[in-house]
Design a protein around this motif. Structure first.
Motif, mmCIF file in Angstrom:
data_model
loop_
_atom_site.group_PDB
_atom_site.id
_atom_site.type_symbol
_atom_site.label_atom_id
_atom_site.label_comp_id
_atom_site.label_asym_id
_atom_site.label_seq_id
_atom_site.Cartn_x
_atom_site.Cartn_y
_atom_site.Cartn_z
ATOM 1 N N LYS A 77 -18.810 1.333 11.332
ATOM 2 C CA LYS A 77 -18.962 2.637 10.141
ATOM 3 C C LYS A 77 -17.753 3.254 10.049
ATOM 4 O O LYS A 77 -17.042 3.514 9.007
ATOM 5 N N ARG A 78 -17.140 3.679 11.196
ATOM 6 C CA ARG A 78 -15.604 4.355 11.389
ATOM 7 C C ARG A 78 -14.535 3.546 10.702
ATOM 8 O O ARG A 78 -13.949 4.000 9.765
ATOM 9 N N GLU A 79 -14.642 2.059 11.091
ATOM 10 C CA GLU A 79 -13.741 1.124 10.403
ATOM 11 C C GLU A 79 -13.665 1.222 8.849
ATOM 12 O O GLU A 79 -12.808 1.043 8.015
ATOM 13 N N VAL A 80 -15.049 0.982 8.297
ATOM 14 C CA VAL A 80 -15.352 0.990 6.941
ATOM 15 C C VAL A 80 -14.885 2.223 6.122
ATOM 16 O O VAL A 80 -14.120 2.251 5.229
ATOM 17 N N GLN A 81 -14.846 3.411 6.852
ATOM 18 C CA GLN A 81 -14.785 4.575 6.092
ATOM 19 C C GLN A 81 -13.141 4.492 6.209
ATOM 20 O O GLN A 81 -12.577 5.257 5.367
ATOM 21 N N LYS A 82 -12.257 4.217 7.184
ATOM 22 C CA LYS A 82 -11.084 4.257 7.394
ATOM 23 C C LYS A 82 -10.364 3.300 6.094
ATOM 24 O O LYS A 82 -9.374 3.849 5.496
ATOM 25 N N ARG A 83 -10.818 2.146 6.206
ATOM 26 C CA ARG A 83 -10.594 1.257 4.870
ATOM 27 C C ARG A 83 -10.789 1.760 3.763
ATOM 28 O O ARG A 83 -10.057 1.835 2.805
ATOM 29 N N ALA A 84 -11.845 2.716 3.305
ATOM 30 C CA ALA A 84 -12.142 3.296 2.246
ATOM 31 C C ALA A 84 -11.157 4.314 2.008
ATOM 32 O O ALA A 84 -10.795 4.443 0.707
ATOM 33 N N GLN A 85 -10.834 4.991 2.822
ATOM 34 C CA GLN A 85 -9.862 6.175 2.641
ATOM 35 C C GLN A 85 -8.418 5.524 2.310
ATOM 36 O O GLN A 85 -7.614 5.826 1.474
ATOM 37 N N ILE A 86 -7.921 4.578 3.021
ATOM 38 C CA ILE A 86 -6.766 3.846 2.775
ATOM 39 C C ILE A 86 -6.865 3.282 1.314
ATOM 40 O O ILE A 86 -5.808 3.720 0.519
ATOM 41 N N ALA A 87 -7.914 2.830 0.770
ATOM 42 C CA ALA A 87 -8.029 2.241 -0.439
ATOM 43 C C ALA A 87 -7.858 3.277 -1.567
ATOM 44 O O ALA A 87 -7.118 3.312 -2.464
ATOM 45 N N ALA A 88 -8.535 4.446 -1.229
ATOM 46 C CA ALA A 88 -8.441 5.607 -2.155
ATOM 47 C C ALA A 88 -6.968 6.205 -2.174
ATOM 48 O O ALA A 88 -6.726 6.601 -3.318
ATOM 49 N N ALA A 91 -5.133 3.792 -4.448
ATOM 50 C CA ALA A 91 -5.494 3.784 -5.730
ATOM 51 C C ALA A 91 -4.687 5.114 -6.416
ATOM 52 O O ALA A 91 -4.365 5.246 -7.496
ATOM 53 N N ALA A 92 -4.803 6.393 -5.646
ATOM 54 C CA ALA A 92 -4.119 7.619 -6.181
ATOM 55 C C ALA A 92 -2.666 7.486 -6.363
ATOM 56 O O ALA A 92 -2.169 7.891 -7.424
ATOM 57 N N LYS A 93 -2.231 6.712 -5.492
ATOM 58 C CA LYS A 93 -0.571 6.542 -5.270
ATOM 59 C C LYS A 93 -0.195 5.780 -6.721
ATOM 60 O O LYS A 93 0.627 5.992 -7.457
ATOM 61 N N SER A 94 -1.137 4.636 -6.752
ATOM 62 C CA SER A 94 -0.731 3.743 -8.006
ATOM 63 C C SER A 94 -1.097 4.202 -9.413
ATOM 64 O O SER A 94 -0.350 4.068 -10.232
ATOM 65 N N ALA A 95 -2.090 5.240 -9.307
ATOM 66 C CA ALA A 95 -2.424 5.963 -10.654
ATOM 67 C C ALA A 95 -1.454 6.800 -10.929
ATOM 68 O O ALA A 95 -0.926 7.035 -11.952
ATOM 69 N N ALA A 96 -0.728 7.583 -9.963
ATOM 70 C CA ALA A 96 0.131 8.481 -10.133
ATOM 71 C C ALA A 96 1.576 7.818 -10.607
ATOM 72 O O ALA A 96 2.362 8.201 -11.538
ATOM 73 N N SER A 97 1.889 6.679 -10.303
ATOM 74 C CA SER A 97 3.175 5.915 -10.313
ATOM 75 C C SER A 97 2.947 5.302 -11.840
ATOM 76 O O SER A 97 3.880 5.300 -12.686
ATOM 77 N N SER A 98 1.789 4.750 -12.101
ATOM 78 C CA SER A 98 1.520 4.476 -13.698
ATOM 79 C C SER A 98 1.679 5.283 -14.706
ATOM 80 O O SER A 98 2.060 4.999 -15.786
ATOM 81 N N MET A 99 1.049 6.553 -14.200
ATOM 82 C CA MET A 99 1.344 7.623 -15.214
ATOM 83 C C MET A 99 2.612 7.911 -15.512
ATOM 84 O O MET A 99 2.848 8.100 -16.808
#
Length: 151
Positions: A77-88, A91-99
Protein backbone atom coordinates in the motif's frame (compact mmCIF):
# COMPACT_ATOMS: atom_id res chain seq x y z
CA UNK A 1 -12.62 -10.48 -41.44
CA UNK A 2 -15.04 -10.61 -38.53
CA UNK A 3 -14.74 -14.39 -38.35
CA UNK A 4 -11.02 -14.09 -37.62
CA UNK A 5 -11.72 -11.61 -34.79
CA UNK A 6 -14.42 -13.87 -33.34
CA UNK A 7 -12.12 -16.93 -33.57
CA UNK A 8 -9.37 -15.01 -31.76
CA UNK A 9 -11.72 -13.94 -28.99
CA UNK A 10 -13.11 -17.45 -28.51
CA UNK A 11 -9.61 -18.95 -28.44
CA UNK A 12 -8.41 -16.44 -25.85
CA UNK A 13 -11.57 -16.95 -23.79
CA UNK A 14 -11.10 -20.71 -23.84
CA UNK A 15 -7.49 -20.37 -22.78
CA UNK A 16 -8.45 -17.98 -19.98
CA UNK A 17 -11.14 -20.37 -18.68
CA UNK A 18 -8.72 -23.30 -18.72
CA UNK A 19 -6.01 -21.36 -16.91
CA UNK A 20 -8.50 -20.05 -14.34
CA UNK A 21 -9.81 -23.53 -13.59
CA UNK A 22 -6.24 -24.82 -13.31
CA UNK A 23 -5.38 -22.02 -10.87
CA UNK A 24 -8.53 -22.73 -8.83
CA UNK A 25 -7.61 -26.43 -8.64
CA UNK A 26 -4.08 -25.59 -7.51
CA UNK A 27 -5.42 -23.18 -4.87
CA UNK A 28 -7.81 -25.85 -3.56
CA UNK A 29 -4.98 -28.43 -3.41
CA UNK A 30 -2.80 -25.93 -1.52
CA UNK A 31 -5.65 -25.30 0.93
CA UNK A 32 -6.13 -29.05 1.59
CA UNK A 33 -2.38 -29.50 2.01
CA UNK A 34 -2.23 -26.64 4.50
CA UNK A 35 -5.16 -28.12 6.45
CA UNK A 36 -3.40 -31.49 6.76
CA UNK A 37 -0.12 -29.85 7.81
CA UNK A 38 -1.94 -27.84 10.47
CA UNK A 39 -3.71 -30.98 11.70
CA UNK A 40 -0.40 -32.88 11.85
CA UNK A 41 1.26 -30.07 13.80
CA UNK A 42 -1.72 -29.88 16.14
CA UNK A 43 -1.71 -33.63 16.83
CA UNK A 44 2.05 -33.64 17.36
CA UNK A 45 1.90 -30.82 19.92
CA UNK A 46 -1.25 -32.36 21.49
CA UNK A 47 0.51 -35.69 22.14
CA UNK A 48 3.63 -34.08 23.54
CA UNK A 49 2.32 -31.10 25.57
CA UNK A 50 -1.48 -31.29 25.85
CA UNK A 51 -4.61 -29.73 24.35
CA UNK A 52 -4.19 -26.16 25.62
CA UNK A 53 -0.62 -25.87 24.37
CA UNK A 54 -1.62 -27.39 21.03
CA UNK A 55 -4.36 -24.79 20.57
CA UNK A 56 -1.99 -21.99 21.59
CA UNK A 57 0.67 -23.25 19.17
CA UNK A 58 -1.87 -23.33 16.32
CA UNK A 59 -3.07 -19.84 17.21
CA UNK A 60 0.52 -18.60 17.33
CA UNK A 61 1.29 -19.98 13.88
CA UNK A 62 -1.80 -18.38 12.36
CA UNK A 63 -1.05 -15.12 14.18
CA UNK A 64 2.43 -15.03 12.65
CA UNK A 65 0.97 -15.72 9.21
CA UNK A 66 -1.53 -12.89 9.75
CA UNK A 67 1.25 -10.49 10.76
CA UNK A 68 3.27 -11.43 7.68
CA UNK A 69 0.25 -10.87 5.40
CA UNK A 70 -0.58 -7.54 7.07
CA UNK A 71 3.04 -6.40 6.77
CA UNK A 72 3.21 -7.25 3.09
CA UNK A 73 -0.14 -5.50 2.50
CA UNK A 74 1.08 -2.41 4.35
CA UNK A 75 4.32 -2.33 2.33
CA UNK A 76 2.44 -2.77 -0.95
CA UNK A 77 0.00 0.00 0.00
CA UNK A 78 2.84 2.42 0.80
CA UNK A 79 4.53 1.57 -2.50
CA UNK A 80 1.32 2.25 -4.43
CA UNK A 81 0.84 5.57 -2.62
CA UNK A 82 4.43 6.55 -3.36
CA UNK A 83 3.99 5.72 -7.05
CA UNK A 84 0.75 7.71 -7.18
CA UNK A 85 2.44 10.71 -5.56
CA UNK A 86 5.33 10.57 -8.04
CA UNK A 87 2.87 10.31 -10.95
CA UNK A 88 0.89 13.30 -9.62
CA UNK A 89 4.08 15.37 -9.31
CA UNK A 90 5.08 14.48 -12.86
CA UNK A 91 1.62 15.38 -14.14
CA UNK A 92 1.73 18.73 -12.34
CA UNK A 93 5.16 19.51 -13.78
CA UNK A 94 4.13 18.57 -17.30
CA UNK A 95 0.92 20.64 -17.01
CA UNK A 96 2.89 23.70 -15.91
CA UNK A 97 5.44 23.32 -18.72
CA UNK A 98 2.73 22.78 -21.33
CA UNK A 99 0.94 25.96 -20.19
CA UNK A 100 4.09 28.01 -20.71
CA UNK A 101 4.64 26.48 -24.13
CA UNK A 102 1.11 27.39 -25.29
CA UNK A 103 1.36 30.05 -28.06
CA UNK A 104 -2.05 31.52 -27.20
CA UNK A 105 -0.96 32.10 -23.60
CA UNK A 106 2.25 33.76 -24.73
CA UNK A 107 0.37 35.97 -27.20
CA UNK A 108 -2.09 37.00 -24.49
CA UNK A 109 0.80 37.80 -22.13
CA UNK A 110 2.46 39.97 -24.77
CA UNK A 111 -0.80 41.85 -25.38
CA UNK A 112 -1.17 42.51 -21.64
CA UNK A 113 2.42 43.80 -21.46
CA UNK A 114 1.77 46.13 -24.40
CA UNK A 115 -1.51 47.39 -22.93
CA UNK A 116 -0.22 48.05 -19.39
CA UNK A 117 3.36 48.96 -20.16
CA UNK A 118 6.62 47.51 -18.94
CA UNK A 119 7.30 50.19 -16.30
CA UNK A 120 3.93 49.65 -14.62
CA UNK A 121 4.11 45.86 -14.94
CA UNK A 122 7.49 45.34 -13.22
CA UNK A 123 6.23 45.97 -9.64
CA UNK A 124 3.20 43.75 -10.24
CA UNK A 125 5.46 40.95 -11.52
CA UNK A 126 7.80 41.34 -8.53
CA UNK A 127 4.90 41.03 -6.07
CA UNK A 128 3.55 38.05 -8.01
CA UNK A 129 6.97 36.37 -7.92
CA UNK A 130 7.22 36.82 -4.15
CA UNK A 131 3.69 35.44 -3.71
CA UNK A 132 4.52 32.47 -5.93
CA UNK A 133 7.66 31.77 -3.90
CA UNK A 134 5.70 31.87 -0.64
CA UNK A 135 3.04 29.55 -2.05
CA UNK A 136 5.68 27.10 -3.30
CA UNK A 137 7.47 27.02 0.07
CA UNK A 138 4.17 26.48 1.92
CA UNK A 139 3.17 23.66 -0.42
CA UNK A 140 6.43 21.82 0.39
CA UNK A 141 5.95 22.24 4.15
CA UNK A 142 2.34 21.02 4.18
CA UNK A 143 3.30 17.82 2.28
CA UNK A 144 5.98 16.93 4.83
CA UNK A 145 3.83 17.53 7.92
CA UNK A 146 0.60 15.99 6.70
CA UNK A 147 -0.47 12.79 8.43
CA UNK A 148 -1.50 9.68 6.52
CA UNK A 149 -5.27 9.24 6.24
CA UNK A 150 -6.75 6.58 8.49
CA UNK A 151 -8.52 3.67 6.85
Amino acid sequence: MFQRIIDGISASTGTTVRLTSLAAGAAFALFVTTCFLCAAAFISVLEKYGPVQACLAGAGIFFLLTLAAAGSYWGYKREVQKRAQIAAERAAKSAASSMLADPMLLATGLQIVRAIGVKRLLPILAIGGVALGIMASRAGVSDETSAEPAE
